[in-house]
Write a protein that holds these residues in place. Structure first.
Motif, PDB file in Angstrom:
ATOM      1  N   PRO A  61      14.432  18.411  -1.878  1.00 46.12           N
ATOM      2  CA  PRO A  61      13.441  19.443  -2.217  1.00 46.12           C
ATOM      3  C   PRO A  61      12.643  19.907  -1.002  1.00 46.12           C
ATOM      4  O   PRO A  61      12.311  21.093  -0.889  1.00 46.12           O
ATOM      5  N   CYS A  62      12.346  18.983  -0.076  1.00 48.76           N
ATOM      6  CA  CYS A  62      11.606  19.392   1.122  1.00 48.76           C
ATOM      7  C   CYS A  62      12.458  20.290   2.015  1.00 48.76           C
ATOM      8  O   CYS A  62      11.933  21.210   2.668  1.00 48.76           O
ATOM      9  N   GLY A  63      13.761  20.046   2.047  1.00 51.57           N
ATOM     10  CA  GLY A  63      14.644  20.945   2.777  1.00 51.57           C
ATOM     11  C   GLY A  63      14.658  22.324   2.141  1.00 51.57           C
ATOM     12  O   GLY A  63      14.659  23.346   2.844  1.00 51.57           O
ATOM     13  N   ALA A  64      14.644  22.366   0.823  1.00 51.68           N
ATOM     14  CA  ALA A  64      14.617  23.644   0.108  1.00 51.68           C
ATOM     15  C   ALA A  64      13.291  24.371   0.351  1.00 51.68           C
ATOM     16  O   ALA A  64      13.257  25.593   0.529  1.00 51.68           O
ATOM     17  N   TRP A  65      12.211  23.609   0.394  1.00 49.70           N
ATOM     18  CA  TRP A  65      10.895  24.216   0.624  1.00 49.70           C
ATOM     19  C   TRP A  65      10.791  24.797   2.040  1.00 49.70           C
ATOM     20  O   TRP A  65      10.225  25.868   2.249  1.00 49.70           O
ATOM     21  N   SER A  66      11.341  24.100   3.002  1.00 52.39           N
ATOM     22  CA  SER A  66      11.348  24.593   4.380  1.00 52.39           C
ATOM     23  C   SER A  66      12.104  25.919   4.457  1.00 52.39           C
ATOM     24  O   SER A  66      11.673  26.862   5.135  1.00 52.39           O
ATOM     25  N   GLN A 116      15.767  21.138 -17.111  1.00 51.46           N
ATOM     26  CA  GLN A 116      15.589  22.094 -16.010  1.00 51.46           C
ATOM     27  C   GLN A 116      15.235  21.378 -14.695  1.00 51.46           C
ATOM     28  O   GLN A 116      15.727  21.733 -13.627  1.00 51.46           O
ATOM     29  N   ILE A 117      14.373  20.364 -14.817  1.00 47.41           N
ATOM     30  CA  ILE A 117      13.963  19.610 -13.614  1.00 47.41           C
ATOM     31  C   ILE A 117      15.166  18.876 -13.027  1.00 47.41           C
ATOM     32  O   ILE A 117      15.360  18.851 -11.795  1.00 47.41           O
ATOM     33  N   LYS A 118      15.971  18.261 -13.878  1.00 46.20           N
ATOM     34  CA  LYS A 118      17.152  17.552 -13.392  1.00 46.20           C
ATOM     35  C   LYS A 118      18.091  18.508 -12.660  1.00 46.20           C
ATOM     36  O   LYS A 118      18.577  18.211 -11.554  1.00 46.20           O
ATOM     37  N   TRP A 119      18.336  19.657 -13.279  1.00 45.17           N
ATOM     38  CA  TRP A 119      19.246  20.622 -12.646  1.00 45.17           C
ATOM     39  C   TRP A 119      18.664  21.107 -11.307  1.00 45.17           C
ATOM     40  O   TRP A 119      19.381  21.194 -10.308  1.00 45.17           O
ATOM     41  N   GLY A 120      17.363  21.422 -11.301  1.00 41.73           N
ATOM     42  CA  GLY A 120      16.731  21.914 -10.073  1.00 41.73           C
ATOM     43  C   GLY A 120      16.803  20.903  -8.936  1.00 41.73           C
ATOM     44  O   GLY A 120      17.070  21.248  -7.785  1.00 41.73           O
ATOM     45  N   LEU A 121      16.588  19.623  -9.246  1.00 42.38           N
ATOM     46  CA  LEU A 121      16.648  18.578  -8.219  1.00 42.38           C
ATOM     47  C   LEU A 121      18.057  18.452  -7.647  1.00 42.38           C
ATOM     48  O   LEU A 121      18.242  18.366  -6.423  1.00 42.38           O
ATOM     49  N   ASN A 122      19.068  18.459  -8.531  1.00 41.06           N
ATOM     50  CA  ASN A 122      20.453  18.360  -8.061  1.00 41.06           C
ATOM     51  C   ASN A 122      20.830  19.565  -7.186  1.00 41.06           C
ATOM     52  O   ASN A 122      21.529  19.422  -6.177  1.00 41.06           O
ATOM     53  N   TYR A 123      20.335  20.732  -7.578  1.00 38.60           N
ATOM     54  CA  TYR A 123      20.635  21.939  -6.805  1.00 38.60           C
ATOM     55  C   TYR A 123      20.013  21.858  -5.399  1.00 38.60           C
ATOM     56  O   TYR A 123      20.666  22.150  -4.388  1.00 38.60           O
ATOM     57  N   MET A 124      18.763  21.449  -5.330  1.00 37.39           N
ATOM     58  CA  MET A 124      18.077  21.360  -4.028  1.00 37.39           C
ATOM     59  C   MET A 124      18.714  20.301  -3.128  1.00 37.39           C
ATOM     60  O   MET A 124      18.869  20.495  -1.921  1.00 37.39           O
ATOM     61  N   ASN A 125      19.090  19.166  -3.725  1.00 41.46           N
ATOM     62  CA  ASN A 125      19.742  18.114  -2.935  1.00 41.46           C
ATOM     63  C   ASN A 125      21.095  18.579  -2.399  1.00 41.46           C
ATOM     64  O   ASN A 125      21.441  18.340  -1.240  1.00 41.46           O
ATOM     65  N   GLY A 126      21.851  19.243  -3.279  1.00 45.95           N
ATOM     66  CA  GLY A 126      23.185  19.666  -2.882  1.00 45.95           C
ATOM     67  C   GLY A 126      23.184  20.784  -1.852  1.00 45.95           C
ATOM     68  O   GLY A 126      24.020  20.803  -0.948  1.00 45.95           O
ATOM     69  N   ARG A 127      22.259  21.722  -1.943  1.00 46.92           N
ATOM     70  CA  ARG A 127      22.268  22.884  -1.053  1.00 46.92           C
ATOM     71  C   ARG A 127      21.432  22.680   0.209  1.00 46.92           C
ATOM     72  O   ARG A 127      21.794  23.150   1.285  1.00 46.92           O
ATOM     73  N   TYR A 128      20.316  21.946   0.092  1.00 48.83           N
ATOM     74  CA  TYR A 128      19.398  21.817   1.225  1.00 48.83           C
ATOM     75  C   TYR A 128      19.145  20.371   1.656  1.00 48.83           C
ATOM     76  O   TYR A 128      18.384  20.135   2.587  1.00 48.83           O
ATOM     77  N   GLY A 129      19.756  19.423   0.966  1.00 48.92           N
ATOM     78  CA  GLY A 129      19.582  18.024   1.329  1.00 48.92           C
ATOM     79  C   GLY A 129      18.459  17.337   0.583  1.00 48.92           C
ATOM     80  O   GLY A 129      18.479  16.118   0.383  1.00 48.92           O
TER      81      GLY A 129
END
Length: 256
Positions: free
Chosen positions: A243-248, A228-241
């Motif tokens: 995890p910090c981009g996703a959090w913003s 789940q962590i691997k998938w979540g990290l790839n999703y955040m990188n791909g969509r928001y650049g």
């Protein structure tokens, strides 16, 4: 005797006529001619100089003809006329040159403004292109790092269940250190680090919707927090650049 003197005086006055000379342009010359003729007539008659009816006359109209002018005066009149014409032509040439210079300056200013605008547009396009390339390069680096960390999940001991501290320890091995806090903030909001949390079709630590999306990271997506962590990290990188981009984004929209 006086008549003969007048006749003798009038002979030198015969000469070339100045055609249609403006009274205004040669008033002084005409007056001089009148005075000269009158003086000669007066002397020849033995009396005071008096201008006869044959003397030169001028009117205010530009089209009025002047009377005959003595040959000596004609040269002066012609010289004055040529000087006036030269002055008028010079003034016209100066005005034309000034107008041409002003037009050239206007065109140059317009060209400079256009060139400046084009340079600004091109500069912005180049900057946007460079920013995009930089962002893509960083995203690739993050993917490489996350893939490297995710590959270590095979070393994680498979357990029947995981505590919050267990899941966080796994996340620290997978998530880049400078992105961990942002990732943790999202997981806290979405699932409170509960890898079996569900909300309708959403499931897991990062509440993938639907949860089955996480199968791209591993078939054990329902029971293995590392997957789940691997998938979540790839999703955040791909969509928001990152995890910090996703959090913003989450802070503004309360979702990501």
């Amino acid at each position: 005797m006086i008549a003969s003197a007048r006749s003798a005086v009038r002979v030198p006055l015969e000469g070339k006529r100045v055609s249609r000379i403006s009274a205004r342009g040669f008033a002084v010359a005409s007056a001089t001619a009148v005075t000269t003729v009158g003086a000669v007539v007066g002397v020849a008659g033995g009396g005071a100089a008096v201008a006869s009816n044959d003397n030169v006359e001028a009117t205010a109209s530009d089209s009025t003809l002047l009377a005959d002018i003595p040959a000596g005066q004609q040269a002066q009149v012609q010289t004055a006329s040529l000087a006036q014409q030269a002055d008028a032509q010079s003034a016209q040439a100066s005005a034309a040159a000034k107008k041409a210079a002003e037009e050239a300056a206007r065109l140059k200013a317009a060209q400079d403004a256009r060139a400046k605008k084009d340079a600004a547009v091109k500069g912005k396009a180049d900057k946007d292109k460079a920013d995009k390339a930089d962002k893509e390069a960083k995203a690739r680096d993050l993917e490489t790092q996350s893939a490297s960390r995710a590959s270590s999940r095979s070393t994680f001991q498979v357990q029947s269940s995981y505590s919050v501290s267990d899941v966080q320890a796994i996340a620290r091995q997978i998530i880049p250190a400078d992105q961990f806090q942002c990732f943790s903030n999202i997981v806290n909001k979405e699932s409170s680090w509960n890898y079996t949390a569900s909300n309708g079709a959403a499931y897991g630590l990062v509440q993938a919707l639907p949860g089955s999306k996480m199968s791209s990271a591993g078939s054990d997506w329902q029971t293995n927090p590392a997957t789940q962590i691997k998938w979540g990290l790839n999703y955040m990188n791909g969509r928001y650049g990152s995890p910090c981009g996703a959090w913003s984004f989450w802070l503004t929209h309360q979702s990501y």
